[in-house]
Design a protein around this motif. Structure first.
Motif, mmCIF file in Angstrom:
data_model
loop_
_atom_site.group_PDB
_atom_site.id
_atom_site.type_symbol
_atom_site.label_atom_id
_atom_site.label_comp_id
_atom_site.label_asym_id
_atom_site.label_seq_id
_atom_site.Cartn_x
_atom_site.Cartn_y
_atom_site.Cartn_z
ATOM 1 N N GLN A 95 0.830 -1.206 0.000
ATOM 2 C CA GLN A 95 0.000 0.000 0.000
ATOM 3 C C GLN A 95 0.869 1.262 0.000
ATOM 4 O OE1 GLN A 95 -2.536 -0.447 3.416
ATOM 5 N NE2 GLN A 95 -3.836 -1.979 2.446
ATOM 6 N N GLN A 96 1.954 1.235 0.745
ATOM 7 C CA GLN A 96 2.840 2.393 0.787
ATOM 8 C C GLN A 96 3.509 2.628 -0.558
ATOM 9 O OE1 GLN A 96 3.126 4.638 3.302
ATOM 10 N NE2 GLN A 96 1.468 3.455 4.222
ATOM 11 N N PHE A 97 3.920 1.548 -1.216
ATOM 12 C CA PHE A 97 4.567 1.711 -2.516
ATOM 13 C C PHE A 97 3.570 2.179 -3.578
ATOM 14 C CE2 PHE A 97 7.690 -1.647 -0.926
ATOM 15 C CZ PHE A 97 8.562 -0.681 -0.463
ATOM 16 N N ARG A 98 2.306 1.849 -3.381
ATOM 17 C CA ARG A 98 1.290 2.394 -4.287
ATOM 18 C C ARG A 98 1.151 3.899 -4.096
ATOM 19 N NH1 ARG A 98 -3.615 -1.326 -5.574
ATOM 20 N NH2 ARG A 98 -1.775 -2.366 -6.396
ATOM 21 N N GLU A 99 1.321 4.346 -2.847
ATOM 22 C CA GLU A 99 1.324 5.781 -2.595
ATOM 23 C C GLU A 99 2.522 6.447 -3.251
ATOM 24 O OE1 GLU A 99 -0.976 7.708 -1.184
ATOM 25 O OE2 GLU A 99 -2.213 5.897 -1.134
ATOM 26 N N VAL A 100 3.658 5.726 -3.302
ATOM 27 C CA VAL A 100 4.834 6.241 -4.009
ATOM 28 C C VAL A 100 4.511 6.454 -5.481
ATOM 29 C CG1 VAL A 100 7.177 5.676 -4.759
ATOM 30 C CG2 VAL A 100 6.483 5.220 -2.413
ATOM 31 N N ARG A 101 3.780 5.499 -6.038
ATOM 32 C CA ARG A 101 3.370 5.633 -7.448
ATOM 33 C C ARG A 101 2.511 6.880 -7.647
ATOM 34 N NH1 ARG A 101 0.089 0.909 -10.737
ATOM 35 N NH2 ARG A 101 -0.541 2.145 -12.537
ATOM 36 N N ASN A 102 1.576 7.119 -6.724
ATOM 37 C CA ASN A 102 0.745 8.319 -6.811
ATOM 38 C C ASN A 102 1.593 9.588 -6.683
ATOM 39 O OD1 ASN A 102 -1.554 6.739 -7.062
ATOM 40 N ND2 ASN A 102 -1.931 6.701 -4.853
ATOM 41 N N MET A 103 2.591 9.544 -5.798
ATOM 42 C CA MET A 103 3.470 10.698 -5.612
ATOM 43 C C MET A 103 4.246 11.000 -6.889
ATOM 44 S SD MET A 103 6.736 11.052 -3.035
ATOM 45 C CE MET A 103 7.650 9.831 -4.010
ATOM 46 N N GLU A 104 4.761 9.936 -7.525
ATOM 47 C CA GLU A 104 5.507 10.126 -8.773
ATOM 48 C C GLU A 104 4.607 10.714 -9.860
ATOM 49 O OE1 GLU A 104 8.548 9.843 -8.825
ATOM 50 O OE2 GLU A 104 8.978 8.613 -7.078
ATOM 51 N N ARG A 105 3.379 10.208 -9.930
ATOM 52 C CA ARG A 105 2.443 10.693 -10.940
ATOM 53 C C ARG A 105 2.149 12.182 -10.752
ATOM 54 N NH1 ARG A 105 -1.717 8.071 -9.497
ATOM 55 N NH2 ARG A 105 -1.399 6.172 -10.718
ATOM 56 N N GLU A 106 1.896 12.574 -9.515
ATOM 57 C CA GLU A 106 1.581 13.974 -9.244
ATOM 58 C C GLU A 106 2.779 14.876 -9.519
ATOM 59 O OE1 GLU A 106 0.215 14.170 -5.257
ATOM 60 O OE2 GLU A 106 -1.565 12.927 -5.607
ATOM 61 N N ARG B 120 5.421 15.380 -21.812
ATOM 62 C CA ARG B 120 5.507 13.925 -21.897
ATOM 63 C C ARG B 120 4.162 13.312 -22.275
ATOM 64 N NH1 ARG B 120 8.598 15.170 -17.322
ATOM 65 N NH2 ARG B 120 10.697 14.268 -17.279
ATOM 66 N N GLY B 121 3.116 13.824 -21.657
ATOM 67 C CA GLY B 121 1.796 13.226 -21.834
ATOM 68 C C GLY B 121 1.469 12.296 -20.678
ATOM 69 N N SER B 122 0.194 12.096 -20.417
ATOM 70 C CA SER B 122 -0.251 11.320 -19.255
ATOM 71 C C SER B 122 0.136 9.845 -19.359
ATOM 72 C CB SER B 122 -1.768 11.454 -19.096
ATOM 73 O OG SER B 122 -2.444 11.038 -20.270
ATOM 74 N N SER B 123 0.159 9.283 -20.563
ATOM 75 C CA SER B 123 0.516 7.869 -20.711
ATOM 76 C C SER B 123 1.971 7.624 -20.330
ATOM 77 C CB SER B 123 0.282 7.418 -22.156
ATOM 78 O OG SER B 123 -1.074 7.493 -22.500
ATOM 79 N N TYR B 124 2.859 8.516 -20.753
ATOM 80 C CA TYR B 124 4.279 8.392 -20.424
ATOM 81 C C TYR B 124 4.484 8.538 -18.917
ATOM 82 C CZ TYR B 124 9.221 8.619 -21.858
ATOM 83 O OH TYR B 124 10.540 8.345 -22.078
ATOM 84 N N ILE B 125 3.800 9.505 -18.320
ATOM 85 C CA ILE B 125 3.920 9.739 -16.881
ATOM 86 C C ILE B 125 3.425 8.525 -16.100
ATOM 87 C CG2 ILE B 125 2.953 11.082 -14.973
ATOM 88 C CD1 ILE B 125 3.065 13.525 -16.809
ATOM 89 N N GLU B 126 2.305 7.965 -16.506
ATOM 90 C CA GLU B 126 1.782 6.785 -15.810
ATOM 91 C C GLU B 126 2.742 5.610 -15.942
ATOM 92 O OE1 GLU B 126 -0.553 4.747 -13.345
ATOM 93 O OE2 GLU B 126 -0.901 6.835 -13.929
ATOM 94 N N GLY B 127 3.384 5.484 -17.092
ATOM 95 C CA GLY B 127 4.355 4.411 -17.282
ATOM 96 C C GLY B 127 5.552 4.554 -16.361
ATOM 97 N N ILE B 128 6.075 5.779 -16.211
ATOM 98 C CA ILE B 128 7.210 6.019 -15.324
ATOM 99 C C ILE B 128 6.826 5.733 -13.877
ATOM 100 C CG2 ILE B 128 8.789 7.774 -14.437
ATOM 101 C CD1 ILE B 128 8.655 9.137 -17.167
ATOM 102 N N ALA B 129 5.646 6.196 -13.464
ATOM 103 C CA ALA B 129 5.185 5.960 -12.093
ATOM 104 C C ALA B 129 5.000 4.467 -11.821
ATOM 105 C CB ALA B 129 3.872 6.704 -11.852
ATOM 106 N N MET B 130 4.481 3.732 -12.787
ATOM 107 C CA MET B 130 4.294 2.294 -12.637
ATOM 108 C C MET B 130 5.634 1.580 -12.488
ATOM 109 S SD MET B 130 2.497 -0.337 -15.318
ATOM 110 C CE MET B 130 1.153 0.812 -15.579
ATOM 111 N N VAL B 131 6.627 2.040 -13.240
ATOM 112 C CA VAL B 131 7.959 1.430 -13.167
ATOM 113 C C VAL B 131 8.561 1.604 -11.783
ATOM 114 C CG1 VAL B 131 10.347 1.709 -13.946
ATOM 115 C CG2 VAL B 131 8.508 1.504 -15.618
ATOM 116 N N PHE B 132 8.439 2.807 -11.213
ATOM 117 C CA PHE B 132 9.023 3.038 -9.896
ATOM 118 C C PHE B 132 8.347 2.188 -8.828
ATOM 119 C CE2 PHE B 132 10.678 7.254 -11.482
ATOM 120 C CZ PHE B 132 12.001 6.886 -11.360
#
Length: 293
Positions: free
Chosen positions: A76-87, A100-112
């Protein structure tokens, strides 16, 4: 003796997990994570993930099943990290001349987020190997996990699914084409002249039906434009909509035509950059793999 073995397993898992995260950390042309503060954040989270993975093995072997609860909380905490990266990336994207566009940003956040899970797995496997087979088995398992982490650091690149070549930019009155693909209408004479002097046309041809559908994704096309602009610069400033790099698709055969406006007009470099653009997970489509019901 048992306590000493568990301590060795935890230390080995912690070290391997941290090294795996360090192996997957890279600051490149995307300029994220920034040096040094972004790297400190991700390495710290990697260390926490390694600690969770390495401690889980002794806890489970001692039938302390509350360790599973801690792993769930960590997820759950790492999912919050993903949200932090996205924002964070979404806010930074507003300042880009070519976003970059939202798709690229979501991809980077998912990777982290995913890399933290890989760290947990690497630490878990190493810790288990030390307990079951000793230091030698732990060292071998750790080396394999670090190698796997390096292999999973990057996915597919555009050059693996499409052929990239230079196209011919031409203006027929106000209408701009790259080869036979219509791009846009350029009304101002000054903008037309700047495009003639600094514009670069690129054609991206998909190799199969799957890559054709992938290239049609708007997020994937925006990622291409952003990466080229981030590396080669862009010959424009704010308030110049006619000089924004764009992409248009030939609906007949799926080819993609690009208008680029790099600071240095180098077609060979632009082609190599485009070949190294990552294929976004959200853009991948495989219509040819649909089985018969």
């Amino acid at each position: 003796m048992k306590l000493e073995l568990y301590t060795q397993a935890v230390i080995a898992g912690l070290v391997v997990g941290f090294l795996a995260r360090l192996r997957m950390l890279r600051t490149d042309y995307r300029q994220y994570p920034t040096y040094p503060h972004g790297q400190v954040i991700h390495l710290s989270l990697g260390l926490i993930a390694a600690a969770l993975g390495s401690v889980a093995v002794p806890a489970l072997l001692d039938r302390n099943y509350t360790a599973v609860t801690f792993l769930t909380l960590a997820a759950q905490q790492f999912r919050e990290v993903r949200n932090m990266e996205r924002e964070t990336l979404s806010k930074l994207d507003q300042m880009e001349l070519v976003p970059r566009g939202s798709s690229y940003i979501e991809g980077i956040a998912m990777v982290f987020e995913g890399r933290n899970y890989l760290v947990i797995f690497a630490a878990f496997v190493t810790s288990l190997a030390v307990i079951l087979g000793g230091w030698i088995s732990g060292a071998l398992a750790g080396a394999v996990m670090i190698w796997i982490s390096g292999r999973l650091r990057s996915g597919k690149y555009l050059g693996e699914i499409a052929d990239v070549s230079e196209g011919v930019l031409r203006l027929e009155g106000p209408n701009l084409y790259v080869d036979d693909i219509y791009l846009m209408n350029v009304g101002l004479i000054d903008d037309q002249e700047r495009i003639r002097q600094n514009g670069l046309g690129i054609i991206i041809k998909p190799r199969d039906e799957d890559s054709r559908v992938t290239l049609s994704n708007v997020g994937q096309r925006q990622a291409i434009l952003h990466d080229v602009s981030a590396i080669m610069g862009v010959y424009r400033d704010t308030g110049e909509p006619a000089l924004v790099p764009i992409s248009k698709r030939d609906v007949k055969d799926g080819r993609l035509g690009l208008l680029l406006l790099p600071q240095k007009r180098d077609a060979r470099m632009a082609i190599e950059v485009i070949k190294r653009v990552p294929v976004l997970e959200s853009a991948v489509r495989m219509p040819t793999e649909i089985g018969e019901n």
